[in-house]
Design a protein around this motif. Structure first.
Motif, mmCIF file in Angstrom:
data_model
loop_
_atom_site.group_PDB
_atom_site.id
_atom_site.type_symbol
_atom_site.label_atom_id
_atom_site.label_comp_id
_atom_site.label_asym_id
_atom_site.label_seq_id
_atom_site.Cartn_x
_atom_site.Cartn_y
_atom_site.Cartn_z
ATOM 1 N N SER A 159 1.079 -1.339 0.019
ATOM 2 C CA SER A 159 0.023 -0.109 -0.116
ATOM 3 C C SER A 159 1.027 1.251 0.071
ATOM 4 O O SER A 159 1.742 1.587 -0.895
ATOM 5 N N ASN A 185 -0.343 -4.345 -3.463
ATOM 6 C CA ASN A 185 -1.494 -3.419 -3.503
ATOM 7 C C ASN A 185 -0.938 -1.909 -3.662
ATOM 8 O O ASN A 185 -1.262 -1.179 -3.022
ATOM 9 N N VAL A 247 -1.613 -7.392 -7.501
ATOM 10 C CA VAL A 247 -3.003 -6.242 -7.237
ATOM 11 C C VAL A 247 -4.346 -7.247 -7.158
ATOM 12 O O VAL A 247 -4.321 -8.325 -7.686
ATOM 13 N N ASP A 251 -9.906 -4.348 -5.331
ATOM 14 C CA ASP A 251 -9.168 -3.247 -4.297
ATOM 15 C C ASP A 251 -9.145 -2.097 -5.196
ATOM 16 O O ASP A 251 -8.233 -2.055 -6.229
ATOM 17 N N CYS A 254 -5.808 -0.202 -6.130
ATOM 18 C CA CYS A 254 -4.479 -0.791 -6.903
ATOM 19 C C CYS A 254 -5.021 -1.187 -8.194
ATOM 20 O O CYS A 254 -4.336 -1.591 -9.141
ATOM 21 N N HIS A 321 -7.461 -5.616 -0.101
ATOM 22 C CA HIS A 321 -6.279 -4.659 0.207
ATOM 23 C C HIS A 321 -5.361 -5.282 1.250
ATOM 24 O O HIS A 321 -4.165 -4.868 1.154
#
Length: 344
Positions: A159, A185, A247, A251, A254, A321
């Motif tokens: 993230s 992500n 990914v 989500d 991403c 995520h």
């Protein structure tokens, strides 16, 4: 009481009793676990867990790494990154990294929430490179590469942490150092939620129109700045760095990478690759910023990548995520190599 997700023996990749470093699934699982180690390091700090009570060490000890260094945010004193060192001599033929530099994402707890959200906003505004946290990260990456050499260093993050790793990897690539990188992500900072459009023809039509517009604007800006040569194209220079992107279509943070690379492939198949070569290197926002004298390079856009999608069911955004999905040995996936030099 700690969450089960913090405890390696309850939620970690315990199936990896022996790591095959030539196996892509094993490498992905180890990289994700080392990122989780950074999350738990910060949770240990917040919960004042030390010594035998600390939950972070198994997330790296199991894979024969030791904690070499922790990276601290100077604003809130939180731990946002770690440098891990493999405990034994490494054999280049086995693809074992000597060092792994890992970065966590946002933690929604009072100790970290405010500063992490500020960095999330800087990431959205394409200003992450100006943050003190990134400056610490970048200096650490440069120091470790100088110490061990680029072939012996991995980058990984989740993230917000993957955005830090991505930007550091980009910067190192511009200096000629191509680091093996595992980005979980990674935020795709697009203002157009095209992935929510169900009609593929409509979606492709919008993307085609945007590509033509962006290609025209990019060509005009390059001409005005005398940057017509491929040799001076920073985006093309990055094409030899091929990070691993992980990914989940569910989500929205991403999932834009899926459409980004699918559209590039379609444009090439249509014979419109030359248009897309110009369009793919800029977002509309970065083009507008460049025209106004600002920074034209969009953080999230990558010339080349190994893109892996988790095609399994995700009951909610938190699961889609989360970092835990990436060491599951059985999730259905699709992996594709996207290379900028092949876009004609």
């Amino acid at each position: 009481m700690p969450s089960d997700r913090e405890i390696f023996n309850l939620s970690g990749p315990t199936h990896l009793t022996a790591v095959d470093w030539t196996n892509a699934h094993h490498r992905r699982s180890v990289a994700a676990s080392l990122v989780q180690g950074v999350y738990i390091l910060e949770r240990d700090r917040q919960q004042n867990r030390h010594g035998p009570q600390a939950l972070a060490p198994p997330w790296w000890n199991v894979f024969h790494f030791q904690l070499n260094q922790v990276l601290t945010d100077e604003v809130d004193i939180s731990l946002f990154g770690a440098v891990y060192e493999f405990q034994y001599p490494t054999d280049p033929a086995l693809n074992i990294p000597k060092y792994v530099i890992a970065f966590r994402g946002t933690i929604l707890k009072p100790d970290t929430r405010s500063q992490d959200f500020k960095l999330d906003l800087q990431c959205i505004r394409n200003k992450l490179h100006q943050s003190p946290r990134f400056q610490v990260a970048m200096q650490t990456v440069q120091n470790i590469v100088a110490l061990a050499g680029a072939p012996n260093v991995w980058l990984t993050g989740h993230s917000l942490g993957s955005a830090i790793a991505l930007l550091a990897g980009k910067n190192m690539s511009k200096m000629g150092y191509f680091l093996e990188s595992y980005l979980f992500n990674p935020p795709f900072l697009s203002v157009d939620p095209l992935e929510r459009i169900k009609d593929e023809r409509v979606k492709h039509g919008i993307r085609f129109a945007k590509s033509v517009l962006k290609a025209g604007l990019t060509h005009a800006l390059q001409a005005s700045q005398h940057q017509k040569s491929r040799e001076h194209d920073p985006f093309a220079m990055l094409s030899h760095w091929i990070p691993y992107l992980f990914v989940n279509p569910a989500d929205h943070i991403c999932s834009g990478y899926i459409g980004y690379y699918e559209h590039r492939k379609k444009m090439g198949e249509m014979g419109a690759g030359k248009i897309e070569r110009l369009a793919t290197k800029n977002s509309m926002r970065s083009l507008v910023s460049c025209a106004l004298g600002g920074d034209s390079e969009a953080l999230h856009l990558l010339p080349s990548a190994y893109l892996t999608m988790n095609l399994g069911p995700s009951p909610d955004f938190k699961r889609a995520h989360g970092i835990h999905q990436w060491w599951n040995p059985h999730f259905p996936s699709q992996s594709t190599l996207h290379h900028y030099d092949h876009l004609y």
